[in-house]
Design a protein around this motif. Structure first.
Motif, PDB file in Angstrom:
ATOM      1  N   MET A 182      -0.801  -3.853  -6.627  1.00 59.98           N
ATOM      2  CA  MET A 182      -2.082  -3.177  -6.821  1.00 59.98           C
ATOM      3  C   MET A 182      -2.141  -1.868  -6.041  1.00 59.98           C
ATOM      4  O   MET A 182      -2.513  -0.823  -6.598  1.00 59.98           O
ATOM      5  CB  MET A 182      -3.220  -4.099  -6.377  1.00 59.98           C
ATOM      6  CG  MET A 182      -4.603  -3.458  -6.435  1.00 59.98           C
ATOM      7  SD  MET A 182      -5.898  -4.511  -5.733  1.00 59.98           S
ATOM      8  CE  MET A 182      -5.493  -4.419  -3.982  1.00 59.98           C
ATOM      9  N   TRP A 183      -1.754  -1.913  -4.771  1.00 57.90           N
ATOM     10  CA  TRP A 183      -1.880  -0.716  -3.937  1.00 57.90           C
ATOM     11  C   TRP A 183      -0.911   0.384  -4.357  1.00 57.90           C
ATOM     12  O   TRP A 183      -1.183   1.567  -4.123  1.00 57.90           O
ATOM     13  CB  TRP A 183      -1.682  -1.069  -2.471  1.00 57.90           C
ATOM     14  CG  TRP A 183      -2.911  -1.672  -1.867  1.00 57.90           C
ATOM     15  CD1 TRP A 183      -3.158  -2.986  -1.611  1.00 57.90           C
ATOM     16  CD2 TRP A 183      -4.104  -0.968  -1.478  1.00 57.90           C
ATOM     17  NE1 TRP A 183      -4.409  -3.150  -1.086  1.00 57.90           N
ATOM     18  CE2 TRP A 183      -5.013  -1.921  -0.987  1.00 57.90           C
ATOM     19  CE3 TRP A 183      -4.486   0.374  -1.492  1.00 57.90           C
ATOM     20  CZ2 TRP A 183      -6.280  -1.587  -0.520  1.00 57.90           C
ATOM     21  CZ3 TRP A 183      -5.750   0.715  -1.024  1.00 57.90           C
ATOM     22  CH2 TRP A 183      -6.626  -0.255  -0.537  1.00 57.90           C
ATOM     23  N   ARG A 184       0.204   0.040  -4.963  1.00 54.72           N
ATOM     24  CA  ARG A 184       1.125   1.078  -5.453  1.00 54.72           C
ATOM     25  C   ARG A 184       0.509   1.892  -6.577  1.00 54.72           C
ATOM     26  O   ARG A 184       1.012   2.974  -6.904  1.00 54.72           O
ATOM     27  CB  ARG A 184       2.440   0.443  -5.912  1.00 54.72           C
ATOM     28  CG  ARG A 184       3.363   0.057  -4.786  1.00 54.72           C
ATOM     29  CD  ARG A 184       4.788  -0.130  -5.254  1.00 54.72           C
ATOM     30  NE  ARG A 184       4.926  -1.226  -6.200  1.00 54.72           N
ATOM     31  CZ  ARG A 184       5.201  -2.476  -5.837  1.00 54.72           C
ATOM     32  NH1 ARG A 184       5.350  -2.784  -4.567  1.00 54.72           N
ATOM     33  NH2 ARG A 184       5.333  -3.418  -6.748  1.00 54.72           N
ATOM     34  N   HIS A 185      -0.558   1.377  -7.184  1.00 54.01           N
ATOM     35  CA  HIS A 185      -1.234   2.106  -8.251  1.00 54.01           C
ATOM     36  C   HIS A 185      -2.563   2.699  -7.789  1.00 54.01           C
ATOM     37  O   HIS A 185      -3.363   3.145  -8.605  1.00 54.01           O
ATOM     38  CB  HIS A 185      -1.468   1.181  -9.447  1.00 54.01           C
ATOM     39  CG  HIS A 185      -0.200   0.733 -10.100  1.00 54.01           C
ATOM     40  ND1 HIS A 185       0.513  -0.349  -9.634  1.00 54.01           N
ATOM     41  CD2 HIS A 185       0.488   1.214 -11.168  1.00 54.01           C
ATOM     42  CE1 HIS A 185       1.590  -0.520 -10.405  1.00 54.01           C
ATOM     43  NE2 HIS A 185       1.587   0.406 -11.332  1.00 54.01           N
ATOM     44  N   LEU A 186      -2.782   2.676  -6.472  1.00 57.93           N
ATOM     45  CA  LEU A 186      -4.025   3.223  -5.929  1.00 57.93           C
ATOM     46  C   LEU A 186      -3.804   4.352  -4.930  1.00 57.93           C
ATOM     47  O   LEU A 186      -4.662   5.247  -4.814  1.00 57.93           O
ATOM     48  CB  LEU A 186      -4.840   2.105  -5.258  1.00 57.93           C
ATOM     49  CG  LEU A 186      -5.367   0.991  -6.166  1.00 57.93           C
ATOM     50  CD1 LEU A 186      -6.097  -0.059  -5.330  1.00 57.93           C
ATOM     51  CD2 LEU A 186      -6.300   1.552  -7.233  1.00 57.93           C
ATOM     52  N   ILE A 187      -2.698   4.315  -4.185  1.00 58.71           N
ATOM     53  CA  ILE A 187      -2.470   5.319  -3.147  1.00 58.71           C
ATOM     54  C   ILE A 187      -1.032   5.817  -3.195  1.00 58.71           C
ATOM     55  O   ILE A 187      -0.154   5.181  -3.790  1.00 58.71           O
ATOM     56  CB  ILE A 187      -2.765   4.762  -1.732  1.00 58.71           C
ATOM     57  CG1 ILE A 187      -1.822   3.577  -1.427  1.00 58.71           C
ATOM     58  CG2 ILE A 187      -4.216   4.343  -1.586  1.00 58.71           C
ATOM     59  CD1 ILE A 187      -1.933   3.061  -0.002  1.00 58.71           C
ATOM     60  N   THR A 188      -0.821   6.944  -2.569  1.00 59.79           N
ATOM     61  CA  THR A 188       0.520   7.454  -2.292  1.00 59.79           C
ATOM     62  C   THR A 188       0.567   7.854  -0.818  1.00 59.79           C
ATOM     63  O   THR A 188      -0.465   8.267  -0.269  1.00 59.79           O
ATOM     64  CB  THR A 188       0.850   8.691  -3.162  1.00 59.79           C
ATOM     65  OG1 THR A 188      -0.141   9.689  -2.965  1.00 59.79           O
ATOM     66  CG2 THR A 188       0.929   8.327  -4.620  1.00 59.79           C
ATOM     67  N   PRO A 189       1.756   7.758  -0.178  1.00 57.70           N
ATOM     68  CA  PRO A 189       3.026   7.232  -0.665  1.00 57.70           C
ATOM     69  C   PRO A 189       2.910   5.739  -1.017  1.00 57.70           C
ATOM     70  O   PRO A 189       2.135   5.016  -0.403  1.00 57.70           O
ATOM     71  CB  PRO A 189       3.978   7.440   0.518  1.00 57.70           C
ATOM     72  CG  PRO A 189       3.313   8.448   1.397  1.00 57.70           C
ATOM     73  CD  PRO A 189       1.855   8.238   1.215  1.00 57.70           C
ATOM     74  N   ASN A 190       3.704   5.328  -1.998  1.00 56.53           N
ATOM     75  CA  ASN A 190       3.621   3.950  -2.472  1.00 56.53           C
ATOM     76  C   ASN A 190       4.059   2.971  -1.383  1.00 56.53           C
ATOM     77  O   ASN A 190       5.165   3.081  -0.854  1.00 56.53           O
ATOM     78  CB  ASN A 190       4.505   3.764  -3.708  1.00 56.53           C
ATOM     79  CG  ASN A 190       3.967   4.508  -4.899  1.00 56.53           C
ATOM     80  OD1 ASN A 190       2.781   4.792  -4.986  1.00 56.53           O
ATOM     81  ND2 ASN A 190       4.844   4.829  -5.841  1.00 56.53           N
ATOM     82  N   ARG A 245       5.881   1.834  10.037  1.00 62.21           N
ATOM     83  CA  ARG A 245       6.242   2.752   8.951  1.00 62.21           C
ATOM     84  C   ARG A 245       5.009   3.149   8.144  1.00 62.21           C
ATOM     85  O   ARG A 245       4.845   4.315   7.767  1.00 62.21           O
ATOM     86  CB  ARG A 245       7.287   2.105   8.049  1.00 62.21           C
ATOM     87  CG  ARG A 245       7.734   3.020   6.904  1.00 62.21           C
ATOM     88  CD  ARG A 245       8.852   2.389   6.104  1.00 62.21           C
ATOM     89  NE  ARG A 245       9.261   3.251   5.005  1.00 62.21           N
ATOM     90  CZ  ARG A 245      10.077   4.279   5.113  1.00 62.21           C
ATOM     91  NH1 ARG A 245      10.577   4.605   6.299  1.00 62.21           N
ATOM     92  NH2 ARG A 245      10.405   5.017   4.066  1.00 62.21           N
ATOM     93  N   LEU A 246       4.127   2.193   7.880  1.00 65.72           N
ATOM     94  CA  LEU A 246       2.900   2.504   7.145  1.00 65.72           C
ATOM     95  C   LEU A 246       1.994   3.431   7.948  1.00 65.72           C
ATOM     96  O   LEU A 246       1.302   4.280   7.375  1.00 65.72           O
ATOM     97  CB  LEU A 246       2.166   1.218   6.776  1.00 65.72           C
ATOM     98  CG  LEU A 246       2.802   0.372   5.674  1.00 65.72           C
ATOM     99  CD1 LEU A 246       2.019  -0.922   5.474  1.00 65.72           C
ATOM    100  CD2 LEU A 246       2.863   1.144   4.363  1.00 65.72           C
TER     101      LEU A 246
END
Length: 311
Positions: free
Chosen positions: A213-221, A230-231
């Motif tokens: 879900m979050w890979r389609h909401l924010i960048t960097p993925n 790292r995040l």
């Protein structure tokens, strides 16, 4: 050979002891992590700060969250063993959530039918290429957008009405053994089913769907393999990038909602699994007269308990 067998047993016992220590440490840390999160809400609720979003992304799919939920389940279960009224309250609350969400989400089926009828009339009778709804700033989309959006209503019904249907006893099942065994055996099967099937399935879907879900909401993925450090570094470049692609020209472009529904579905299944386990244990303890106790079913529902076979 005897020495090798003895060493093997010692290794197994050492591994079991290490696993037990690891489990106890994680359960103990769960209480600290929960207290720390509640005491410092600004660290994860202030979404104007990219670091707060990164913490939500990391901890939402982390082992720390798993052990917080696992420890909460253990604590409620232990309390409920002594205070059955408290546990019945938890069961009724979770089932009320499933029923309320399901009854509201079920209206999406009616909206889907009405919208399909409107699409047919607009496209075939009036020969218009778009549908405009609203006043002032109207919703103006192509017919293909509205047609593809119908899939969202179907997803809402499937994702949000699943636990409602289970509570209402509406799922179809093939029953070869369950109906022929005694009350307490049925409740034991329900408890094992919730622990061995419902909970693991819900946890797996949650941890997979969370980062999906979050890979389609924010960048960097973000990735499940990313560490918190790292995040935190990536949060310096973090920005919202909500998915708006469509699979056809002028088609539905809010497919990120399907990813959100996947996570909500997993969360509701996990809560329902807890309710199933606690209800089964209470009905096992209180005997056959407690079957279906406090169960809120619609008039169209079938008789019996959530685990009973439906006709």
């Amino acid at each position: 050979m005897a020495d090798e067998g003895g060493v093997g047993v010692i290794d197994v016992l050492a591994a079991l002891a290490g696993g037990a220590v690891w489990l106890a440490q994680n359960i103990g840390m769960a209480f600290y992590n929960l207290a720390y999160a509640l005491w410092h809400p600004q660290l994860w609720l202030d979404w104007s700060n990219p670091e707060a979003i990164s913490r939500v992304v990391y901890y939402g799919g982390s082992s720390e969250l798993f052990f917080v939920l696992f420890s909460a389940f253990l604590v409620i279960t232990v309390i409920g063993i002594r205070a059955t009224g408290f546990l019945w309250g938890c069961v009724r609350t979770l089932e009320a959530v499933a029923n309320t969400v399901g009854r509201v989400a079920a209206w999406a089926g009616l909206i889907m039918v009405i919208q399909q009828i409107v699409i047919v009339f607009i496209q075939r009778v009036f020969a218009r290429p778009e549908i405009v709804l609203g006043f002032g700033i109207p919703l103006d989309f192509d017919i293909s957008w509205w047609a593809e959006e119908l899939k969202l209503y179907n997803a809402i019904v499937v994702a949000l009405c699943c636990t409602y249907t289970f509570t209402q006893g509406g799922h179809v099942r093939v029953d070869l053994i369950y109906a022929r065994v005694r009350h307490r055996t049925k409740k034991a099967i329900d408890m094992l089913g919730s622990l061995l099937f419902m909970m693991p399935m819900a946890v797996l879907i949650w941890f997979y769907g969370w980062f999906f879900m979050w890979r389609h909401l924010i960048t960097p993925n973000p990735s499940a393999s990313n560490s918190l450090e790292r995040l935190m570094l990536q949060s310096r470049a973090l920005r919202w990038n909500v998915e708006t692609i469509s699979f056809s020209p002028n088609g539905f472009n809010a497919y990120f909602l399907f990813k959100v529904l996947m996570v909500v579905f997993a969360g509701m299944i996990l809560l329902q699994a807890c309710a199933v386990f606690w209800r089964a244990w209470l009905e096992w303890r209180e005997g056959p007269d407690s079957a279906g106790k406090h169960l809120d079913r619609d008039l169209s529902g079938t008789a019996g308990t959530p685990g009973d076979a439906t006709q």
